[in-house]
Design a protein around this motif. Structure first.
Motif, PDB file in Angstrom:
ATOM      1  N   THR A  39       0.827  -1.206   0.000  1.00 29.78           N
ATOM      2  CA  THR A  39       0.000   0.000   0.000  1.00 29.78           C
ATOM      3  C   THR A  39       0.864   1.260   0.000  1.00 29.78           C
ATOM      4  OG1 THR A  39      -1.773  -1.163   1.156  1.00 29.78           O
ATOM      5  CG2 THR A  39      -1.809   1.245   1.255  1.00 29.78           C
ATOM      6  N   ASN A  40       1.872   1.288   0.843  1.00 37.34           N
ATOM      7  CA  ASN A  40       2.744   2.462   0.916  1.00 37.34           C
ATOM      8  C   ASN A  40       3.517   2.649  -0.383  1.00 37.34           C
ATOM      9  OD1 ASN A  40       1.808   2.406   3.530  1.00 37.34           O
ATOM     10  ND2 ASN A  40       3.780   2.821   4.449  1.00 37.34           N
ATOM     11  N   SER A  41       4.010   1.564  -0.973  1.00 34.11           N
ATOM     12  CA  SER A  41       4.747   1.659  -2.236  1.00 34.11           C
ATOM     13  C   SER A  41       3.877   2.247  -3.336  1.00 34.11           C
ATOM     14  CB  SER A  41       5.265   0.287  -2.670  1.00 34.11           C
ATOM     15  OG  SER A  41       6.250  -0.170  -1.774  1.00 34.11           O
ATOM     16  N   GLN A  42       2.632   1.791  -3.405  1.00 37.89           N
ATOM     17  CA  GLN A  42       1.704   2.337  -4.399  1.00 37.89           C
ATOM     18  C   GLN A  42       1.434   3.818  -4.132  1.00 37.89           C
ATOM     19  OE1 GLN A  42      -1.522  -0.423  -3.836  1.00 37.89           O
ATOM     20  NE2 GLN A  42      -0.778  -1.804  -5.422  1.00 37.89           N
ATOM     21  N   GLY A  43       1.317   4.177  -2.884  1.00 36.38           N
ATOM     22  CA  GLY A  43       1.090   5.580  -2.526  1.00 36.38           C
ATOM     23  C   GLY A  43       2.280   6.447  -2.901  1.00 36.38           C
ATOM     24  N   TRP A  44       3.497   5.975  -2.594  1.00 34.14           N
ATOM     25  CA  TRP A  44       4.688   6.754  -2.950  1.00 34.14           C
ATOM     26  C   TRP A  44       4.828   6.870  -4.460  1.00 34.14           C
ATOM     27  CZ3 TRP A  44       6.169  10.060   0.206  1.00 34.14           C
ATOM     28  CH2 TRP A  44       6.278   9.813   1.574  1.00 34.14           C
ATOM     29  N   ASP A  45       4.531   5.798  -5.207  1.00 30.17           N
ATOM     30  CA  ASP A  45       4.590   5.873  -6.672  1.00 30.17           C
ATOM     31  C   ASP A  45       3.676   6.980  -7.185  1.00 30.17           C
ATOM     32  OD1 ASP A  45       6.394   3.766  -6.795  1.00 30.17           O
ATOM     33  OD2 ASP A  45       4.877   2.271  -7.387  1.00 30.17           O
ATOM     34  N   ALA A  46       2.460   7.040  -6.655  1.00 30.95           N
ATOM     35  CA  ALA A  46       1.498   8.063  -7.088  1.00 30.95           C
ATOM     36  C   ALA A  46       1.952   9.464  -6.682  1.00 30.95           C
ATOM     37  CB  ALA A  46       0.113   7.761  -6.498  1.00 30.95           C
ATOM     38  N   GLU A  47       2.415   9.619  -5.455  1.00 34.08           N
ATOM     39  CA  GLU A  47       2.841  10.941  -4.979  1.00 34.08           C
ATOM     40  C   GLU A  47       4.064  11.446  -5.738  1.00 34.08           C
ATOM     41  OE1 GLU A  47       1.177  12.960  -3.029  1.00 34.08           O
ATOM     42  OE2 GLU A  47      -0.343  11.418  -2.782  1.00 34.08           O
ATOM     43  N   LEU A  48       5.020  10.561  -6.007  1.00 35.79           N
ATOM     44  CA  LEU A  48       6.217  10.975  -6.730  1.00 35.79           C
ATOM     45  C   LEU A  48       5.904  11.293  -8.190  1.00 35.79           C
ATOM     46  CD1 LEU A  48       8.831   8.599  -5.110  1.00 35.79           C
ATOM     47  CD2 LEU A  48       8.544  11.051  -4.706  1.00 35.79           C
ATOM     48  N   ALA A  49       4.949  10.580  -8.781  1.00 32.76           N
ATOM     49  CA  ALA A  49       4.508  10.913 -10.142  1.00 32.76           C
ATOM     50  C   ALA A  49       3.861  12.302 -10.151  1.00 32.76           C
ATOM     51  CB  ALA A  49       3.539   9.860 -10.664  1.00 32.76           C
ATOM     52  N   ASP A  50       3.034  12.594  -9.147  1.00 28.11           N
ATOM     53  CA  ASP A  50       2.423  13.923  -9.040  1.00 28.11           C
ATOM     54  C   ASP A  50       3.485  14.999  -8.870  1.00 28.11           C
ATOM     55  OD1 ASP A  50      -0.078  12.794  -9.257  1.00 28.11           O
ATOM     56  OD2 ASP A  50      -0.576  12.978  -7.122  1.00 28.11           O
ATOM     57  N   LEU A  51       4.513  14.720  -8.080  1.00 26.33           N
ATOM     58  CA  LEU A  51       5.598  15.683  -7.886  1.00 26.33           C
ATOM     59  C   LEU A  51       6.318  15.927  -9.212  1.00 26.33           C
ATOM     60  CD1 LEU A  51       7.429  17.443  -6.111  1.00 26.33           C
ATOM     61  CD2 LEU A  51       8.771  15.374  -5.599  1.00 26.33           C
ATOM     62  N   GLY A  52       6.578  14.869  -9.974  1.00 28.87           N
ATOM     63  CA  GLY A  52       7.212  15.021 -11.282  1.00 28.87           C
ATOM     64  C   GLY A  52       6.377  15.880 -12.218  1.00 28.87           C
ATOM     65  N   THR A  53       5.070  15.649 -12.227  1.00 28.87           N
ATOM     66  CA  THR A  53       4.158  16.449 -13.067  1.00 28.87           C
ATOM     67  C   THR A  53       4.199  17.914 -12.646  1.00 28.87           C
ATOM     68  OG1 THR A  53       2.714  14.550 -13.401  1.00 28.87           O
ATOM     69  CG2 THR A  53       1.757  16.723 -13.786  1.00 28.87           C
ATOM     70  N   TYR A  54       4.177  18.163 -11.356  1.00 30.85           N
ATOM     71  CA  TYR A  54       4.231  19.522 -10.837  1.00 30.85           C
ATOM     72  C   TYR A  54       5.536  20.209 -11.240  1.00 30.85           C
ATOM     73  CZ  TYR A  54       4.779  23.346  -7.529  1.00 30.85           C
ATOM     74  OH  TYR A  54       5.021  24.577  -6.974  1.00 30.85           O
ATOM     75  N   LEU A  55       6.647  19.521 -11.048  1.00 20.00           N
ATOM     76  CA  LEU A  55       7.949  20.109 -11.367  1.00 20.00           C
ATOM     77  C   LEU A  55       8.100  20.347 -12.874  1.00 20.00           C
ATOM     78  CD1 LEU A  55      10.189  18.094  -8.910  1.00 20.00           C
ATOM     79  CD2 LEU A  55       9.459  20.490  -8.692  1.00 20.00           C
ATOM     80  N   ASP A  56       7.579  19.448 -13.702  1.00 17.84           N
ATOM     81  CA  ASP A  56       7.628  19.656 -15.153  1.00 17.84           C
ATOM     82  C   ASP A  56       6.823  20.886 -15.548  1.00 17.84           C
ATOM     83  OD1 ASP A  56       9.249  17.444 -15.531  1.00 17.84           O
ATOM     84  OD2 ASP A  56       7.596  16.113 -16.106  1.00 17.84           O
ATOM     85  N   ALA A  57       5.676  21.090 -14.907  1.00 13.83           N
ATOM     86  CA  ALA A  57       4.827  22.251 -15.225  1.00 13.83           C
ATOM     87  C   ALA A  57       5.460  23.545 -14.754  1.00 13.83           C
ATOM     88  CB  ALA A  57       3.435  22.077 -14.600  1.00 13.83           C
ATOM     89  N   ALA A  58       6.220  23.478 -13.674  1.00  8.91           N
ATOM     90  CA  ALA A  58       6.840  24.686 -13.105  1.00  8.91           C
ATOM     91  C   ALA A  58       8.116  25.076 -13.859  1.00  8.91           C
ATOM     92  CB  ALA A  58       7.148  24.462 -11.642  1.00  8.91           C
ATOM     93  N   ALA A  59       8.654  24.143 -14.637  1.00 14.47           N
ATOM     94  CA  ALA A  59       9.937  24.413 -15.331  1.00 14.47           C
ATOM     95  C   ALA A  59       9.760  25.331 -16.522  1.00 14.47           C
ATOM     96  CB  ALA A  59      10.555  23.096 -15.777  1.00 14.47           C
TER      97      ALA A  59
END
Length: 68
Positions: free
Chosen positions: A48-68
């Motif tokens: 459960t935690n691994s799936q949660g971290w995968d989703a959160e880190l993907a969201d962080l990547g999307t956020y950082l790509d949009a901010a670049a």
């Protein structure tokens, strides 16, 4: 874990490390502490935690790509 009294829930430790690299910054995330829980509970929590971290880190990547 849901349904357990707070003091009975397994505790984990999450460590974030940021490291400068040529491409920018590397984020390393390590979550530990699953061994102290019962085997089945530890497996479930890890999955459960691994799936949660995968989703959160993907969201962080999307956020950082949009901010670049």
């Amino acid at each position: 874990m849901e349904g357990l009294p707070q003091d009975s829930a397994p505790q984990t430790f999450v460590e974030f490390t940021l490291e400068p690299v040529t491409e920018g910054t590397r984020l390393r995330l390590v979550e530990s502490g699953f061994a102290q829980a019962a085997v089945e509970m530890a497996r479930s929590a890890h999955k459960t935690n691994s799936q949660g971290w995968d989703a959160e880190l993907a969201d962080l990547g999307t956020y950082l790509d949009a901010a670049a």
